[in-house]
Each structure stands twice: as structure tokens, then as C-alpha cells.
Motif scaffolding. Sequence first.
Motif, mmCIF file in Angstrom:
data_model
loop_
_atom_site.group_PDB
_atom_site.id
_atom_site.type_symbol
_atom_site.label_atom_id
_atom_site.label_comp_id
_atom_site.label_asym_id
_atom_site.label_seq_id
_atom_site.Cartn_x
_atom_site.Cartn_y
_atom_site.Cartn_z
ATOM 1 N N PHE A 54 14.378 31.767 -3.074
ATOM 2 C CA PHE A 54 15.533 31.315 -2.288
ATOM 3 C C PHE A 54 15.089 30.875 -0.887
ATOM 4 O O PHE A 54 15.571 29.868 -0.369
ATOM 5 C CB PHE A 54 16.600 32.416 -2.217
ATOM 6 C CG PHE A 54 17.921 31.900 -1.691
ATOM 7 C CD1 PHE A 54 18.642 30.956 -2.408
ATOM 8 C CD2 PHE A 54 18.421 32.332 -0.470
ATOM 9 C CE1 PHE A 54 19.858 30.453 -1.924
ATOM 10 C CE2 PHE A 54 19.627 31.838 0.023
ATOM 11 C CZ PHE A 54 20.333 30.897 -0.705
ATOM 12 N N ALA A 55 14.150 31.615 -0.299
ATOM 13 C CA ALA A 55 13.626 31.215 1.020
ATOM 14 C C ALA A 55 13.014 29.810 0.910
ATOM 15 O O ALA A 55 13.243 28.950 1.772
ATOM 16 C CB ALA A 55 12.585 32.222 1.504
ATOM 17 N N ALA A 56 12.268 29.583 -0.168
ATOM 18 C CA ALA A 56 11.632 28.265 -0.346
ATOM 19 C C ALA A 56 12.693 27.186 -0.495
ATOM 20 O O ALA A 56 12.576 26.096 0.070
ATOM 21 C CB ALA A 56 10.716 28.294 -1.568
ATOM 22 N N LEU A 57 13.754 27.486 -1.228
ATOM 23 C CA LEU A 57 14.790 26.473 -1.447
ATOM 24 C C LEU A 57 15.457 26.059 -0.136
ATOM 25 O O LEU A 57 15.709 24.881 0.100
ATOM 26 C CB LEU A 57 15.851 26.983 -2.426
ATOM 27 C CG LEU A 57 16.939 25.952 -2.715
ATOM 28 C CD1 LEU A 57 17.049 25.642 -4.188
ATOM 29 C CD2 LEU A 57 18.271 26.355 -2.141
ATOM 30 N N LYS A 61 11.348 31.024 6.248
ATOM 31 C CA LYS A 61 10.151 31.794 5.871
ATOM 32 C C LYS A 61 10.504 33.008 5.028
ATOM 33 O O LYS A 61 9.759 33.401 4.141
ATOM 34 C CB LYS A 61 9.422 32.255 7.140
ATOM 35 C CG LYS A 61 8.609 31.165 7.766
ATOM 36 C CD LYS A 61 7.537 31.757 8.674
ATOM 37 C CE LYS A 61 6.790 30.660 9.377
ATOM 38 N NZ LYS A 61 6.665 30.839 10.801
ATOM 39 N N TYR A 62 11.632 33.642 5.348
ATOM 40 C CA TYR A 62 11.958 34.913 4.688
ATOM 41 C C TYR A 62 13.374 34.912 4.144
ATOM 42 O O TYR A 62 14.270 34.273 4.702
ATOM 43 C CB TYR A 62 11.844 36.082 5.681
ATOM 44 C CG TYR A 62 10.576 36.058 6.487
ATOM 45 C CD1 TYR A 62 9.352 36.368 5.888
ATOM 46 C CD2 TYR A 62 10.601 35.694 7.835
ATOM 47 C CE1 TYR A 62 8.176 36.325 6.636
ATOM 48 C CE2 TYR A 62 9.428 35.654 8.582
ATOM 49 C CZ TYR A 62 8.227 35.966 7.977
ATOM 50 O OH TYR A 62 7.071 35.917 8.711
ATOM 51 N N CYS A 63 13.549 35.703 3.096
ATOM 52 C CA CYS A 63 14.893 35.955 2.571
ATOM 53 C C CYS A 63 14.999 37.462 2.339
ATOM 54 O O CYS A 63 14.095 38.067 1.758
ATOM 55 C CB CYS A 63 15.074 35.195 1.256
ATOM 56 S SG CYS A 63 16.534 35.713 0.331
ATOM 57 N N VAL A 64 16.087 38.048 2.794
ATOM 58 C CA VAL A 64 16.323 39.480 2.596
ATOM 59 C C VAL A 64 17.590 39.615 1.745
ATOM 60 O O VAL A 64 18.689 39.298 2.199
ATOM 61 C CB VAL A 64 16.515 40.203 3.959
ATOM 62 C CG1 VAL A 64 16.762 41.688 3.750
ATOM 63 C CG2 VAL A 64 15.292 39.972 4.849
ATOM 64 N N GLY A 65 17.413 40.041 0.508
ATOM 65 C CA GLY A 65 18.560 40.207 -0.383
ATOM 66 C C GLY A 65 19.390 41.407 0.040
ATOM 67 O O GLY A 65 18.839 42.458 0.392
ATOM 68 N N VAL A 66 20.707 41.258 0.037
ATOM 69 C CA VAL A 66 21.612 42.360 0.399
ATOM 70 C C VAL A 66 22.742 42.430 -0.631
ATOM 71 O O VAL A 66 22.782 41.641 -1.580
ATOM 72 C CB VAL A 66 22.173 42.203 1.833
ATOM 73 C CG1 VAL A 66 21.061 42.280 2.870
ATOM 74 C CG2 VAL A 66 22.944 40.898 1.997
ATOM 75 N N GLY A 204 24.227 39.082 -1.980
ATOM 76 C CA GLY A 204 24.165 38.297 -0.745
ATOM 77 C C GLY A 204 22.736 38.240 -0.249
ATOM 78 O O GLY A 204 21.838 38.875 -0.822
ATOM 79 N N ALA A 205 22.512 37.477 0.801
ATOM 80 C CA ALA A 205 21.166 37.372 1.374
ATOM 81 C C ALA A 205 21.256 36.858 2.795
ATOM 82 O O ALA A 205 22.239 36.221 3.176
ATOM 83 C CB ALA A 205 20.295 36.425 0.546
ATOM 84 N N VAL A 206 20.220 37.172 3.565
ATOM 85 C CA VAL A 206 20.035 36.553 4.884
ATOM 86 C C VAL A 206 18.689 35.849 4.841
ATOM 87 O O VAL A 206 17.696 36.433 4.382
ATOM 88 C CB VAL A 206 19.989 37.609 6.015
ATOM 89 C CG1 VAL A 206 19.913 36.910 7.382
ATOM 90 C CG2 VAL A 206 21.192 38.538 5.958
#
Length: 394
Positions: A54-57, A61-66, A204-206
Motif C-alpha cells: 500500500f505504501a508503494a501504491l 515510504k511507510y504504511c502503518v495498518g490500524v 484502516g492505515a496511515v
Amino acid sequence: MNDIAAHVPFRVPFLDLKAQYSGIREETNAAVLHVLETASFVGGPVVETFEHEFAALVGAKYCVGVANGTDAITLSARAAGLGPGDEVLVPANSFFASAEAISNAGATPVFVDVDPATFHMDPERAAEAVTDRTRAMVAVHLYGRAMNMKPFETLASKHNLVIIEDCAQAHGAAMDGDTVGASGRLTCYSFYPGKNLGAYGDGGAVTTSDPDLMRRLRILRDHGSPGKYEHSVVGWNSRLDALQAAVLSVKLPYLHRWNASRRRLANKLAAALADSPVIPPAILEGKQHVFHLFVVRCSRRDELKHFLDEMGIQTGIHYPVPLHLTAAYQSLGAPRRGSKPVTESLSSQILSLPIYPELSDEQMGYIISALRQFIENNHLSAPMDFTVSERASV
Ligand SMILES: Cc1ncc(COP(=O)(O)O)c(C=O)c1O
């Protein structure tokens, strides 16, 4: 049921998740089965894989799943250091969670009226709302239309404000060629099932490109814990689970194709409504709208909604109550009716028509002919109170 309703040729649901599932059944079933068999349900490689993908899409640089999109905003606010006494600008026209998440972080949402062409937060009204307690803003890419961030970036640098982007309705939307989120700022997503990228439950994600914010978010989502049984701050239990991550990884490669289908359908609908009293959405030059919702404006909204209902076409209202007028925020001292005139007038005029990739051309043709019938039956002509700028094409 009256005569019209009994004889409608189609039923057009507002959303059809069963149709979406039937197109990805085998791969989804296999991915879910893999999680069941490996029994790694919270965190683990399936979640990490999705976070990387998801970060790549989005180009961060980063994705934090929540656990959900609301927590994504709350945790972002806390990661950015917001808390009691801090004011945060929030558009008055959004889903409740855009404000609720800020309240849950301990800060105070300050509601800002929206622009009548885009229905997004109005930068001039935002500038007027800044006080010496303002610390941040929630920029909501509402309905799937990428916001024009430039005036907000200028405002933020002038007053040293944090920008949190609420992208719950805008997965894959782009601004001047950059996918929303590519800025590397705190950008929050919901994977609620009906979203453009939806899980089979909450998620969700940030995304961010700031390694410090990424680390704080990872700690905050997991009981304030940098390592097993260490708790450096009081956090949350807000983790993306592996079953949802597995479903999201299956769906991710389809996102751009699905968004393109939404845009194709939206173009058709908008062309059919050009110069009509049912006003299609406007978009700004260079902004890639992903049409989570197709929101029209009509001075006789309630009659239109009723007519479409009778024709078997489900619609929605996003949103019927401006955030400052909700009972929750009225009881917290939000400004009264009359304070956000654009949002307040939109709330009685906007209507969301069905839009999703699985909607057939036949169904879209039926929606268009029903809209034309309503306009003709009611002898409606384009109302004078909407300006030309509100009629920009898709
Ligand atoms: C604009 C907006 N912000 C935030 C949220 C909250 O997301 P969730 O329902 O995943 O908590 C939503 C979801 O409905 C939304 O539409």
C-alpha cells in the motif's frame, strides 16, 4: 408499493459488494484460507506485505495498518503531538469521524465552511478560523476528489500547522499526477467494506514518509508498546488484522482499474447532466477524481430522492447534517445554524447517485433516463442560484 415501484425494470442498489466479490472469489478465498492455515491473525507477514504494497501504491515510504479509518486520524493526531487545548480545522461537510477522531485525541475540532464548487474546506474560511491555539487541520479529500492542497500548504507554513489528510474516500486519487499520500504527510485511510479499497470488516492505515512519525504510530497502535511488555506511552489497541490485510492485498492490484471504471461511469453521468438542473460534480484541473461518491446538487433534492426510490434506484445523502449542527458537537458548544452557510445549504440539496465499478451500462442508462424523466415531469430548468463555476465538467 405504488404502481411505479411495482413495475420498475431494474433495481439499482447504492452499492453491490456481492458483485465485486464474485469477480475475485477464488483468489480471496485462497488468501483467507492461507491466513486460517498459518494462524497468524494479528500482525505478522500478511499484514506487513500489505503495508509495503500500500505504501508503494500511494508513493509514501511507510504504511502503518490500524483498526479503522477513525483511529488512523486519532493516532495521527497523537503522533503529531496534538492534545487538549489544541484547535484543529475540520471541514463542516464530512463524515462525522473526521471530527470525532480529533475529539478522541483530546483536541478541539473547529469547523470550517466549504467551497461551493468542490464541497471541500474553503481555504479563505480556513484562514479566518486560525487562532493562536490552532495547531493542525484535517484536509478531507471528500467523495474521492483530490483536494487542491496549495492554499492549505501556504496557510500551514504561515502558522506552523500540521496537515493530516483524511483519504478515507480517496484511495488512488491524484493531485497533479501525484497519488494522494505521495506528499509523505500523515495520510489516513479507511478500508471499510464500501470504500474504493474495502476490507471484509473494519480496517484502516496511515501512510507517511517520516520515520519518526511511523515509529510513533507503530507504538501508539499497539498499547504504546515499542517491544513485548514494554509500554512507553498510553496507546491504543488498534491493529489491522491479517484476515483484512489478506483481502486488501487481493484487491489492491484492481484498485486503479476499478477507479477507472468509476471515472468512465461518472463521465457518462456527468455528460448526461450537463446544463441540467441536476448539477453534476465539478473537478479542478489536474485533479484525478476517483468517484467514491457521485454527488449531484438539486434544488428539489427530496423530491428527486423520492422519485428515484420509486424507480428502484437507491441513493444516499453525504451528509444530511453539517458536522457543527450534530447533537454531539452542539452539546460541545459548536456554532449554531447560519454559521456555515454553504455547508448548510448543500446539506438540503446534495444527493449521491449509485457509482461503483460493477454498475452495468444498462443500469447507468436506466439511472440517466430516470433523471431525465424527473426533470421533464417537473418542468425543471437550471436554477439561477448556482453559478457557472459550479458547473465545471468532470
Ligand atoms: C471522510 C471519512 N473520514 C473518516 C472515516 C472513518 O473511517 P472508518 O469508518 O473506517 O473508521 C470515513 C468512513 O466512513 C470517512 O468517510
